[in-house]
Design a protein around this motif. Sequence first.
Motif, PDB file in Angstrom:
ATOM      1  N   LEU A 151       0.856  -1.183   0.000  1.00  8.68           N
ATOM      2  CA  LEU A 151       0.000   0.000   0.000  1.00  8.68           C
ATOM      3  C   LEU A 151       0.889   1.229   0.000  1.00  8.68           C
ATOM      4  CD1 LEU A 151      -2.852   1.188   0.167  1.00  8.68           C
ATOM      5  CD2 LEU A 151      -2.701   1.007   2.662  1.00  8.68           C
ATOM      6  N   ASP A 152       0.969   1.894  -1.158  1.00  7.52           N
ATOM      7  CA  ASP A 152       1.920   2.990  -1.379  1.00  7.52           C
ATOM      8  C   ASP A 152       1.138   4.294  -1.512  1.00  7.52           C
ATOM      9  OD1 ASP A 152       3.834   4.792  -2.584  1.00  7.52           O
ATOM     10  OD2 ASP A 152       5.046   3.046  -3.058  1.00  7.52           O
ATOM     11  N   ILE A 153       1.205   5.151  -0.476  1.00  9.16           N
ATOM     12  CA  ILE A 153       0.379   6.364  -0.416  1.00  9.16           C
ATOM     13  C   ILE A 153       1.259   7.595  -0.607  1.00  9.16           C
ATOM     14  CG2 ILE A 153      -1.205   7.707   1.019  1.00  9.16           C
ATOM     15  CD1 ILE A 153      -1.958   5.049   2.390  1.00  9.16           C
ATOM     16  N   ASN A 154       0.806   8.510  -1.479  1.00 13.63           N
ATOM     17  CA  ASN A 154       1.631   9.642  -1.883  1.00 13.63           C
ATOM     18  C   ASN A 154       0.843  10.943  -1.843  1.00 13.63           C
ATOM     19  OD1 ASN A 154       4.151   8.119  -3.132  1.00 13.63           O
ATOM     20  ND2 ASN A 154       2.303   7.054  -3.814  1.00 13.63           N
ATOM     21  N   TYR A 155       1.521  12.005  -1.374  1.00 10.42           N
ATOM     22  CA  TYR A 155       0.920  13.333  -1.267  1.00 10.42           C
ATOM     23  C   TYR A 155       1.565  14.299  -2.256  1.00 10.42           C
ATOM     24  CZ  TYR A 155      -1.160  11.627   3.063  1.00 10.42           C
ATOM     25  OH  TYR A 155      -1.883  10.909   3.983  1.00 10.42           O
ATOM     26  N   PRO A 156       0.902  15.422  -2.569  1.00 10.58           N
ATOM     27  CA  PRO A 156       1.412  16.345  -3.589  1.00 10.58           C
ATOM     28  C   PRO A 156       2.770  16.942  -3.261  1.00 10.58           C
ATOM     29  CG  PRO A 156      -0.886  16.843  -3.065  1.00 10.58           C
ATOM     30  CD  PRO A 156      -0.433  15.822  -2.075  1.00 10.58           C
ATOM     31  N   ASN A 157       3.061  17.151  -1.988  1.00 11.54           N
ATOM     32  CA  ASN A 157       4.308  17.826  -1.615  1.00 11.54           C
ATOM     33  C   ASN A 157       5.454  16.867  -1.324  1.00 11.54           C
ATOM     34  OD1 ASN A 157       3.125  16.801   0.668  1.00 11.54           O
ATOM     35  ND2 ASN A 157       3.602  18.558   1.978  1.00 11.54           N
ATOM     36  N   ARG A 158       5.284  15.591  -1.670  1.00 15.44           N
ATOM     37  CA  ARG A 158       6.350  14.617  -1.429  1.00 15.44           C
ATOM     38  C   ARG A 158       6.669  13.869  -2.709  1.00 15.44           C
ATOM     39  NH1 ARG A 158       3.787  11.553   3.771  1.00 15.44           N
ATOM     40  NH2 ARG A 158       3.076  13.403   4.900  1.00 15.44           N
ATOM     41  N   PRO A 159       7.957  13.580  -2.947  1.00 16.36           N
ATOM     42  CA  PRO A 159       8.305  12.781  -4.130  1.00 16.36           C
ATOM     43  C   PRO A 159       7.667  11.402  -4.069  1.00 16.36           C
ATOM     44  CG  PRO A 159      10.263  13.801  -3.169  1.00 16.36           C
ATOM     45  CD  PRO A 159       9.150  13.991  -2.192  1.00 16.36           C
ATOM     46  N   ILE A 160       7.150  10.934  -5.198  1.00 12.58           N
ATOM     47  CA  ILE A 160       6.547   9.603  -5.259  1.00 12.58           C
ATOM     48  C   ILE A 160       7.617   8.529  -5.315  1.00 12.58           C
ATOM     49  CG2 ILE A 160       5.140   8.073  -6.711  1.00 12.58           C
ATOM     50  CD1 ILE A 160       3.582  10.543  -7.594  1.00 12.58           C
ATOM     51  N   SER A 161       8.661   8.808  -6.057  1.00 13.28           N
ATOM     52  CA  SER A 161       9.655   7.781  -6.356  1.00 13.28           C
ATOM     53  C   SER A 161      11.035   8.180  -5.860  1.00 13.28           C
ATOM     54  CB  SER A 161       9.710   7.550  -7.869  1.00 13.28           C
ATOM     55  OG  SER A 161      10.780   6.708  -8.214  1.00 13.28           O
ATOM     56  N   ASP A 162      11.863   7.177  -5.548  1.00 14.67           N
ATOM     57  CA  ASP A 162      13.277   7.445  -5.270  1.00 14.67           C
ATOM     58  C   ASP A 162      14.141   7.183  -6.502  1.00 14.67           C
ATOM     59  OD1 ASP A 162      13.337   4.711  -5.486  1.00 14.67           O
ATOM     60  OD2 ASP A 162      13.916   4.333  -3.411  1.00 14.67           O
ATOM     61  N   TYR A 163      13.482   6.988  -7.663  1.00 14.81           N
ATOM     62  CA  TYR A 163      14.164   6.750  -8.947  1.00 14.81           C
ATOM     63  C   TYR A 163      14.973   5.459  -8.956  1.00 14.81           C
ATOM     64  CZ  TYR A 163      13.098  11.652 -10.044  1.00 14.81           C
ATOM     65  OH  TYR A 163      12.464  12.839 -10.272  1.00 14.81           O
ATOM     66  N   SER A 164      14.697   4.553  -8.034  1.00 13.97           N
ATOM     67  CA  SER A 164      15.448   3.296  -7.999  1.00 13.97           C
ATOM     68  C   SER A 164      15.239   2.491  -9.267  1.00 13.97           C
ATOM     69  CB  SER A 164      15.050   2.471  -6.774  1.00 13.97           C
ATOM     70  OG  SER A 164      13.655   2.241  -6.744  1.00 13.97           O
ATOM     71  N   TYR A 165      14.121   2.741  -9.976  1.00 15.28           N
ATOM     72  CA  TYR A 165      13.874   2.012 -11.227  1.00 15.28           C
ATOM     73  C   TYR A 165      14.938   2.315 -12.272  1.00 15.28           C
ATOM     74  CZ  TYR A 165      11.736   6.449 -12.817  1.00 15.28           C
ATOM     75  OH  TYR A 165      11.496   7.760 -13.148  1.00 15.28           O
ATOM     76  N   MET A 166      15.606   3.472 -12.144  1.00 14.20           N
ATOM     77  CA  MET A 166      16.644   3.836 -13.110  1.00 14.20           C
ATOM     78  C   MET A 166      17.919   3.032 -12.916  1.00 14.20           C
ATOM     79  SD  MET A 166      16.248   7.935 -13.555  1.00 14.20           S
ATOM     80  CE  MET A 166      14.745   8.639 -14.235  1.00 14.20           C
TER      81      MET A 166
END
Length: 462
Positions: free
Chosen positions: A213-228
């Motif tokens: 369960l991954d919850i995200n708000y407008p003022n916080r980054p969604i991703s840490d770019y680990s997919y890159m």
Amino acid sequence: MLIRFNVKNFLSFSEREDGKSEEFSMIAGKAGTKKAHVFDNGKIRLLKFSAVYGANASGKSNLVKALDYMRRIVLFGLPNGHTDKYCKIEDRNKEKESYFELEIMLDEKYYAYGFEVILNQSKFISEWLFELTSDNKEKKIFSRDINGGKFEFGDELKEPGLIEKLKVYAEDIQEDHGILLLSTMNRNKKTLYQQYESAAVFQDIYMWIRNKLDINYPNRPISDYSYMLETDKVEEVCRMISAFGTGITGFKMVEVSPEKVLGNMQKRLRDNIISKIETKTADMKNNEEIKGFGLIMRSAKDFFIINVDKEENIECKTINFLHGKENVLFNIAEESDGTVRILDLLEVLLSGEGKTYVIDELDRCLHPSLTYKFAETFFQLSAKKNIQLIVTAHESRLLDFDLLRRDEIWFVNKRKSGESDIYSLEEYNTRFDQKIDRAYLEGRYGGVPVFNTVFPIEKEGK
């Protein structure tokens, strides 16, 4: 996957007229269109996407907060400031219980987990976990009547040895009204799950709440770019970035000085990172199998990877993005807010099986056409895997029956009393040729602001 979420007496959610909780559901409705939008195993049909609409201050973000609040309570206990999070519309709510319940699907089984808590008194009064069977029956795993000092365990947990341990754990926390059994069962219980397979349900539910369960708000980054960092996804990442019209043609990992990175950080964050490096370095010294470790740091406009090898050499890298035919390099801080938002949202598109993402204000910083394209791309990719995306939005272009099913559209409306109601478009008799975005903006479904004249024009003669 998420089946349902129910909440009562939290922020702007009080209770329905019949006294029941407000309910948000991912169970598919009667619509027969867009079957690829639905997970269907022959027993249950679950939506993979839902969009929640409403005016500013209507309570749609409170739905996200309620889901997040339940998650935080399970993982970390009652947060600071919890005593005034009850619905303040009526004074009597201060003394009433708040209700939180999740229904989820795990490995083709279905569970309902929830609790009641009087927030103003920091006091849990009940907690339960049931398995939901295909014939609409409930099979008890455990239930606690904390006020009454009672707890019960289901038959599957009554094997010799296990049931005695479970009773001890339950008795240990029975006098402490501020602790959940599910949380307790995931504190230093590794050997228990190795010894008793039937007890693993406590761990499975907890881990879904923590990791899926991954919850995200407008003022916080969604991703840490680990997919890159996953080399097998580089081509796909570049293709997606380019398809969204960001102007980015590729990306490169570039070395930077660790001293420069740490030197530019706020002291609190720098001290935290140094503490983590020291702790992990000590672990590495004490364990020959650990050959090194890495840390990913992400803020709104920064991204760094710190790697430490066995000899304690520190290497730091960041991402630069290529633009134009000359492949000019730009760092994240030089990219537009819209581009950074797209880079965040790629996390959802590249996700593996089983995650449920909740994003408050999906359309923040995005052109309407990009928001629409993102939703289209999500549906293309989710047709091949079982992930869910729940968003709040203002962008009415998504309200299009060419894109969404009726049951994927939800509204939050604030009553005159200040309480929030949540309901699905399925509750309305809407024809498929209805211009739903126009009807929404005209206020037909509620959930849009009603503007009064700010500066009334005086009539002539006055």
